[in-house]
Enzyme design. Structure first.
Site, PDB file in Angstrom:
ATOM      1  N   TYR A 146       0.851  -1.204   0.000  1.00  0.00           N
ATOM      2  CA  TYR A 146       0.000   0.000   0.000  1.00  0.00           C
ATOM      3  C   TYR A 146       0.879   1.244   0.000  1.00  0.00           C
ATOM      4  O   TYR A 146       1.816   1.355   0.804  1.00  0.00           O
ATOM      5  CB  TYR A 146      -0.897  -0.006   1.245  1.00  0.00           C
ATOM      6  CG  TYR A 146      -1.957   1.075   1.234  1.00  0.00           C
ATOM      7  CD1 TYR A 146      -3.213   0.845   0.664  1.00  0.00           C
ATOM      8  CD2 TYR A 146      -1.716   2.323   1.789  1.00  0.00           C
ATOM      9  CE1 TYR A 146      -4.185   1.834   0.643  1.00  0.00           C
ATOM     10  CE2 TYR A 146      -2.681   3.322   1.765  1.00  0.00           C
ATOM     11  CZ  TYR A 146      -3.909   3.064   1.198  1.00  0.00           C
ATOM     12  OH  TYR A 146      -4.870   4.045   1.164  1.00  0.00           O
ATOM     13  N   PHE A 203      -5.782   9.177  -3.092  1.00  0.00           N
ATOM     14  CA  PHE A 203      -4.542   8.736  -3.741  1.00  0.00           C
ATOM     15  C   PHE A 203      -4.153   7.409  -3.110  1.00  0.00           C
ATOM     16  O   PHE A 203      -3.918   7.336  -1.900  1.00  0.00           O
ATOM     17  CB  PHE A 203      -3.411   9.742  -3.535  1.00  0.00           C
ATOM     18  CG  PHE A 203      -2.074   9.264  -4.079  1.00  0.00           C
ATOM     19  CD1 PHE A 203      -1.579   9.772  -5.272  1.00  0.00           C
ATOM     20  CD2 PHE A 203      -1.331   8.295  -3.410  1.00  0.00           C
ATOM     21  CE1 PHE A 203      -0.361   9.322  -5.783  1.00  0.00           C
ATOM     22  CE2 PHE A 203      -0.117   7.844  -3.913  1.00  0.00           C
ATOM     23  CZ  PHE A 203       0.370   8.352  -5.103  1.00  0.00           C
ATOM     24  N   GLU A 204      -4.092   6.377  -3.934  1.00  0.00           N
ATOM     25  CA  GLU A 204      -3.584   5.087  -3.488  1.00  0.00           C
ATOM     26  C   GLU A 204      -2.834   4.446  -4.650  1.00  0.00           C
ATOM     27  O   GLU A 204      -3.304   4.489  -5.789  1.00  0.00           O
ATOM     28  CB  GLU A 204      -4.710   4.119  -3.110  1.00  0.00           C
ATOM     29  CG  GLU A 204      -5.538   4.480  -1.914  1.00  0.00           C
ATOM     30  CD  GLU A 204      -6.640   3.466  -1.637  1.00  0.00           C
ATOM     31  OE1 GLU A 204      -6.858   3.163  -0.453  1.00  0.00           O
ATOM     32  OE2 GLU A 204      -7.292   2.994  -2.583  1.00  0.00           O
ATOM     33  N   ILE A 205      -1.693   3.861  -4.359  1.00  0.00           N
ATOM     34  CA  ILE A 205      -1.055   2.924  -5.277  1.00  0.00           C
ATOM     35  C   ILE A 205      -0.924   1.647  -4.463  1.00  0.00           C
ATOM     36  O   ILE A 205      -0.233   1.628  -3.435  1.00  0.00           O
ATOM     37  CB  ILE A 205       0.315   3.423  -5.764  1.00  0.00           C
ATOM     38  CG1 ILE A 205       0.151   4.717  -6.575  1.00  0.00           C
ATOM     39  CG2 ILE A 205       1.005   2.351  -6.614  1.00  0.00           C
ATOM     40  CD1 ILE A 205       1.465   5.337  -7.042  1.00  0.00           C
ATOM     41  N   HIS A 240      -9.651   0.986   4.517  1.00  0.00           N
ATOM     42  CA  HIS A 240      -8.421   0.539   3.860  1.00  0.00           C
ATOM     43  C   HIS A 240      -7.218   0.680   4.794  1.00  0.00           C
ATOM     44  O   HIS A 240      -6.362  -0.211   4.864  1.00  0.00           O
ATOM     45  CB  HIS A 240      -8.165   1.368   2.597  1.00  0.00           C
ATOM     46  CG  HIS A 240      -8.951   0.929   1.413  1.00  0.00           C
ATOM     47  ND1 HIS A 240      -8.725   1.436   0.139  1.00  0.00           N
ATOM     48  CD2 HIS A 240      -9.940   0.023   1.271  1.00  0.00           C
ATOM     49  CE1 HIS A 240      -9.561   0.868  -0.709  1.00  0.00           C
ATOM     50  NE2 HIS A 240     -10.316   0.018  -0.040  1.00  0.00           N
TER      51      HIS A 240
END
Length: 304
Positions: A146, A203-205, A240
């Site tokens: 994450y 914003f997540e990668i 999350h």
């Protein structure tokens, strides 16, 4: 990207920036999802912005709308309470639909099932810096799960029973909790209470195989069965963040300090050499990292 047809101008802005700053070099495919079909004009205006493959999908109704088993009277009472408290989106059912979808369903959509990694993009955000390195390869090569840029506290009135539900789940399923977890990011007293810190999930990668895992699947189902997404206003960001913090090793969560990003009034602007080498257009002083209500210091202390 989750978007509505009415978001077209904001979608164009975000795609244009990310293509110029990053994806023109890498040509990763784009996936756009909506709870209704995208218009022909939307698809035409967005597709022209990139040479990469672009897919447009519709979210299955059962993954989006409030489930039939939710007591609407209780849900309405919860919404009215948050409206009286002045909480943003407090009265919105569609916002709750979005939070539930992002928490439990986006990674199961047929257009995303072929993929392991994703970069969540929102309409009307800013990308400030050139990105020369591939963040997906970085995540894979360093066994990350994450990645985030901004972290902050959640509004406590939106999740009054979330932490007690989390504690019930981990008491029943202790096998899912990583021995080297990030509880100290989430709690200042070893898990007794939640300090409200979360990674800002616009914003997540991240690795979708983590969301598809047994641990997260059981966790989401447990949360879902309480009705908290609708009786309260549980956001996908705390959901999350709590899962990533508890079910992965602390070294598997990564702060992308080289990616300049802004959503609403909150920005992460790289500093020093990274700002110069990224040709960043942001003001280095406009940086939320160590603002009073930033949670980055909680993340940093994991690695002290």
């Amino acid at each position: 990207m989750l978007a509505r047809n009415s978001d077209l101008n904001g979608v164009i802005s975000s795609v244009e920036q990310l293509e110029a700053r990053f994806n023109r070099k890498f040509n990763y495919p784009w996936v756009f999802l909506n709870d209704v079909p995208f218009t022909t004009d939307f698809k035409r205006r967005v597709s022209v912005l990139t040479d990469a493959d672009v897919s447009f999908g519709v979210i299955p109704r059962e993954n989006w709308v409030q489930p039939d088993w939710i007591d609407e009277g209780q849900a309405q009472e919860g919404r009215n309470k948050l409206v009286r408290q002045g909480v943003i989106y407090g009265g919105s059912v569609s916002y709750r639909n979005m939070c539930r979808f992002n928490s439990g369903f986006f990674f199961r959509h047929e257009l995303l099932t072929p993929y392991k990694w994703y970069w969540r993009v929102e309409p009307d955000v800013r990308y400030y810096c050139d990105l020369y390195n591939d963040p997906f390869l970085f995540m894979e090569e360093h066994d990350k799960v994450y990645g985030f840029t901004i972290s902050m506290p959640e509004w406590e009135p939106t999740i009054p029973s979330l932490w007690s539900t989390v504690k019930d789940f981990i008491a029943e399923h202790p096998q899912y909790v990583s021995p080297d977890n990030s509880m100290d990011f989430l709690s200042d007293n070893a898990g007794d209470s939640y300090n409200m810190c979360h990674f800002w999930s616009n914003f997540e990668i991240a690795d979708m195989d983590f969301w598809r895992s047994e641990a997260y699947t059981k966790f989401f189902e447990y949360l879902e069965n309480t009705g908290g997404f609708y009786y309260e206003r549980w956001g996908d960001a705390p959901v999350h963040s709590i899962a990533a913090a508890l079910f992965t090793r602390k070294d598997q969560i990564h702060f992308f300090k080289d990616i300049g990003y802004k959503h609403a009034e909150f920005a992460h602007c790289p500093q020093g050499r990274q700002w110069r080498e990224g040709h960043c257009s942001c003001d280095p002083n406009d940086n939320f990292d160590f603002a009073q209500n930033s949670c980055l210091r909680h993340y940093m202390r994991l690695h002290d």
